[in-house]
Design a protein around this motif. Structure first.
Motif, PDB file in Angstrom:
ATOM      1  N   GLY A 109     -13.195  43.965  49.563  1.00  0.00           N
ATOM      2  CA  GLY A 109     -12.421  45.039  48.963  1.00  0.00           C
ATOM      3  C   GLY A 109     -13.107  45.813  47.863  1.00  0.00           C
ATOM      4  N   PHE A 110     -14.198  45.243  47.287  1.00  0.00           N
ATOM      5  CA  PHE A 110     -14.794  45.869  46.112  1.00  0.00           C
ATOM      6  C   PHE A 110     -16.310  45.862  46.174  1.00  0.00           C
ATOM      7  CE2 PHE A 110     -10.723  44.091  44.959  1.00  0.00           C
ATOM      8  CZ  PHE A 110     -10.101  45.152  44.336  1.00  0.00           C
ATOM      9  N   GLU A 111     -16.881  46.847  45.514  1.00  0.00           N
ATOM     10  CA  GLU A 111     -18.326  46.901  45.323  1.00  0.00           C
ATOM     11  C   GLU A 111     -18.695  46.271  43.985  1.00  0.00           C
ATOM     12  OE1 GLU A 111     -21.830  47.395  46.949  1.00  0.00           O
ATOM     13  OE2 GLU A 111     -19.983  47.854  48.018  1.00  0.00           O
ATOM     14  N   ASP A 112     -17.917  46.586  42.958  1.00  0.00           N
ATOM     15  CA  ASP A 112     -18.130  45.972  41.646  1.00  0.00           C
ATOM     16  C   ASP A 112     -16.903  46.178  40.792  1.00  0.00           C
ATOM     17  OD1 ASP A 112     -18.149  48.519  40.359  1.00  0.00           O
ATOM     18  OD2 ASP A 112     -20.288  48.730  40.642  1.00  0.00           O
ATOM     19  N   TRP A 113     -16.854  45.465  39.650  1.00  0.00           N
ATOM     20  CA  TRP A 113     -15.850  45.753  38.638  1.00  0.00           C
ATOM     21  C   TRP A 113     -16.329  45.293  37.278  1.00  0.00           C
ATOM     22  CZ3 TRP A 113     -12.059  42.097  41.441  1.00  0.00           C
ATOM     23  CH2 TRP A 113     -12.076  40.822  40.893  1.00  0.00           C
ATOM     24  N   HIS A 114     -15.657  45.836  36.249  1.00  0.00           N
ATOM     25  CA  HIS A 114     -15.912  45.485  34.858  1.00  0.00           C
ATOM     26  C   HIS A 114     -14.548  45.267  34.208  1.00  0.00           C
ATOM     27  CE1 HIS A 114     -20.034  46.913  35.487  1.00  0.00           C
ATOM     28  NE2 HIS A 114     -19.465  47.928  36.104  1.00  0.00           N
ATOM     29  N   TRP A 115     -14.424  44.175  33.496  1.00  0.00           N
ATOM     30  CA  TRP A 115     -13.136  43.782  32.912  1.00  0.00           C
ATOM     31  C   TRP A 115     -13.376  43.313  31.476  1.00  0.00           C
ATOM     32  CZ3 TRP A 115     -11.947  39.123  30.719  1.00  0.00           C
ATOM     33  CH2 TRP A 115     -10.599  38.819  30.508  1.00  0.00           C
ATOM     34  N   SER A 116     -12.436  43.589  30.610  1.00  0.00           N
ATOM     35  CA  SER A 116     -12.532  43.051  29.250  1.00  0.00           C
ATOM     36  C   SER A 116     -11.143  42.872  28.671  1.00  0.00           C
ATOM     37  CB  SER A 116     -13.377  43.948  28.347  1.00  0.00           C
ATOM     38  OG  SER A 116     -12.817  45.234  28.229  1.00  0.00           O
ATOM     39  N   ALA A 125      -5.242  44.097  24.426  1.00  0.00           N
ATOM     40  CA  ALA A 125      -5.779  45.213  25.200  1.00  0.00           C
ATOM     41  C   ALA A 125      -6.589  44.668  26.364  1.00  0.00           C
ATOM     42  CB  ALA A 125      -6.658  46.107  24.321  1.00  0.00           C
ATOM     43  N   VAL A 126      -6.348  45.227  27.557  1.00  0.00           N
ATOM     44  CA  VAL A 126      -7.095  44.848  28.751  1.00  0.00           C
ATOM     45  C   VAL A 126      -7.606  46.115  29.421  1.00  0.00           C
ATOM     46  CG1 VAL A 126      -7.037  43.716  30.999  1.00  0.00           C
ATOM     47  CG2 VAL A 126      -5.713  42.767  29.115  1.00  0.00           C
ATOM     48  N   LEU A 142      -4.557  48.915  29.550  1.00  0.00           N
ATOM     49  CA  LEU A 142      -3.233  48.392  29.240  1.00  0.00           C
ATOM     50  C   LEU A 142      -3.185  47.794  27.843  1.00  0.00           C
ATOM     51  CD1 LEU A 142      -2.775  46.433  32.582  1.00  0.00           C
ATOM     52  CD2 LEU A 142      -1.649  48.594  32.028  1.00  0.00           C
ATOM     53  N   ARG A 143      -2.021  47.895  27.230  1.00  0.00           N
ATOM     54  CA  ARG A 143      -1.744  47.172  25.994  1.00  0.00           C
ATOM     55  C   ARG A 143      -0.445  46.410  26.169  1.00  0.00           C
ATOM     56  NH1 ARG A 143      -3.054  50.676  20.589  1.00  0.00           N
ATOM     57  NH2 ARG A 143      -2.355  48.703  19.675  1.00  0.00           N
ATOM     58  N   GLN A 147       6.326  41.261  22.573  1.00  0.00           N
ATOM     59  CA  GLN A 147       7.475  40.942  23.410  1.00  0.00           C
ATOM     60  C   GLN A 147       7.100  40.810  24.887  1.00  0.00           C
ATOM     61  OE1 GLN A 147       7.776  43.421  20.795  1.00  0.00           O
ATOM     62  NE2 GLN A 147       8.421  41.547  19.718  1.00  0.00           N
ATOM     63  N   GLY A 148       5.806  41.001  25.207  1.00  0.00           N
ATOM     64  CA  GLY A 148       5.355  40.859  26.581  1.00  0.00           C
ATOM     65  C   GLY A 148       5.475  42.112  27.418  1.00  0.00           C
ATOM     66  N   ASN A 149       5.630  43.274  26.776  1.00  0.00           N
ATOM     67  CA  ASN A 149       5.771  44.532  27.496  1.00  0.00           C
ATOM     68  C   ASN A 149       4.430  45.227  27.642  1.00  0.00           C
ATOM     69  OD1 ASN A 149       8.703  44.371  27.555  1.00  0.00           O
ATOM     70  ND2 ASN A 149       8.639  44.868  25.371  1.00  0.00           N
ATOM     71  N   TRP A 150       4.064  45.564  28.868  1.00  0.00           N
ATOM     72  CA  TRP A 150       2.823  46.291  29.129  1.00  0.00           C
ATOM     73  C   TRP A 150       3.055  47.791  28.986  1.00  0.00           C
ATOM     74  CZ3 TRP A 150      -1.639  44.080  29.020  1.00  0.00           C
ATOM     75  CH2 TRP A 150      -1.823  42.782  29.486  1.00  0.00           C
ATOM     76  N   THR A 151       2.054  48.477  28.457  1.00  0.00           N
ATOM     77  CA  THR A 151       2.079  49.933  28.350  1.00  0.00           C
ATOM     78  C   THR A 151       0.764  50.478  28.872  1.00  0.00           C
ATOM     79  OG1 THR A 151       3.482  49.835  26.377  1.00  0.00           O
ATOM     80  CG2 THR A 151       2.321  51.906  26.806  1.00  0.00           C
TER      81      THR A 151
END
Length: 236
Positions: A109-116, A125-126, A142-143, A147-151
């Motif tokens: 499904g992917f060639e590459d990815w970068h995550w932090s 922050a993700v 995303l932040r 309270q566990g809410n993603w924005t």
């Protein structure tokens, strides 16, 4: 980190057992019992990790339009306790727990990815981005609040990090005008790197955990031939 046949795996709502190792939820923590051997030198690795979530993420995300690949940040902020008997080391600190799952191998499904991931003063922050196998880009910024809410937030500008020892490109994002730097690389493999980086996100100076994954490199027959030396394959 041993490859095992499907008959060595069982799970239910609270347990995942893989050979002699297991994960289970005890009501307060995810308990990870490790009974493994290292590679390429086979010495025993025994111990327990306990992950205490400070908040639970109830939202999963599709990484492709067809939904064949999903990502779920289960515990974006957690307290982690590590107690190893072999080797005899222990420590504790802040951590994170997530899950990737889907209907086909990642390399399909992917060639590459970068995550932090970075723990901000109040939020988490993700940043997640890459190239799918069809050449189309994807990205998430995303932040999560206490309270566990993603924005969804506007991703900061792209910043290039130094390449790994195996010459894998590493990308991240940072506030305008700031150049992140690699502090330490914990894993430097032919197709994957995990590092600590110093960066600036959303107005805060932070130390983030960063990974780069090259699935194009992973598909290489040369790399495939190297895998059994780093990840043993058991018959049960």
């Amino acid at each position: 980190m041993t490859e095992r046949p499907s008959g060595s795996v069982s799970r239910d709502a609270d347990h995942l057992i893989i050979g002699p190792s297991a994960l289970f939820w005890d009501g307060q923590a995810l308990v990870i019992d490790i009974v493994e051997s290292s590679a390429p030198l086979p010495y025993p690795v025994r111990g327990q990790v306990r992950v205490y979530p400070e908040l639970i993420g109830t939202t999963g995300f599709h990484l492709d339009p067809a939904g064949r690949h999903r990502w779920h940040p289960v515990a974006p902020r957690a307290r982690v306790e590590v107690d190893m008997r072999q080797p005899g080391i222990s420590w504790s600190g802040s951590g994170y727990f997530d899950s990737n799952f889907g209907e086909e191998p990642l390399e399909a499904g992917f060639e590459d990815w970068h995550w932090s991931r970075a723990h901000l003063k109040n939020d988490v922050a993700v940043l997640y981005e890459g190239i799918r196998a069809d050449g189309a880009p994807f990205d998430l910024a995303l932040r999560m609040d206490r309270q566990g809410n993603w924005t969804d937030v506007a991703p900061p500008p792209t910043a290039r990090l130094t390449r790994t020892g195996w010459l894998i490109d590493r990308l991240t994002r940072a506030d305008p005008g700031f150049q992140p730097k690699v502090v330490k690389t914990w894993v430097d493999a032919p197709f994957y790197a995990r590092s600590a980086i110093d960066t600036r996100l959303f107005g805060e100076d932070v130390r983030a955990v960063h990974e780069s994954l090259s699935l194009g490199r992973f598909r290489s027959p040369v790399v495939q031939s190297m895998l059994p030396f780093r990840m043993p394959r058991a018959t049960r």
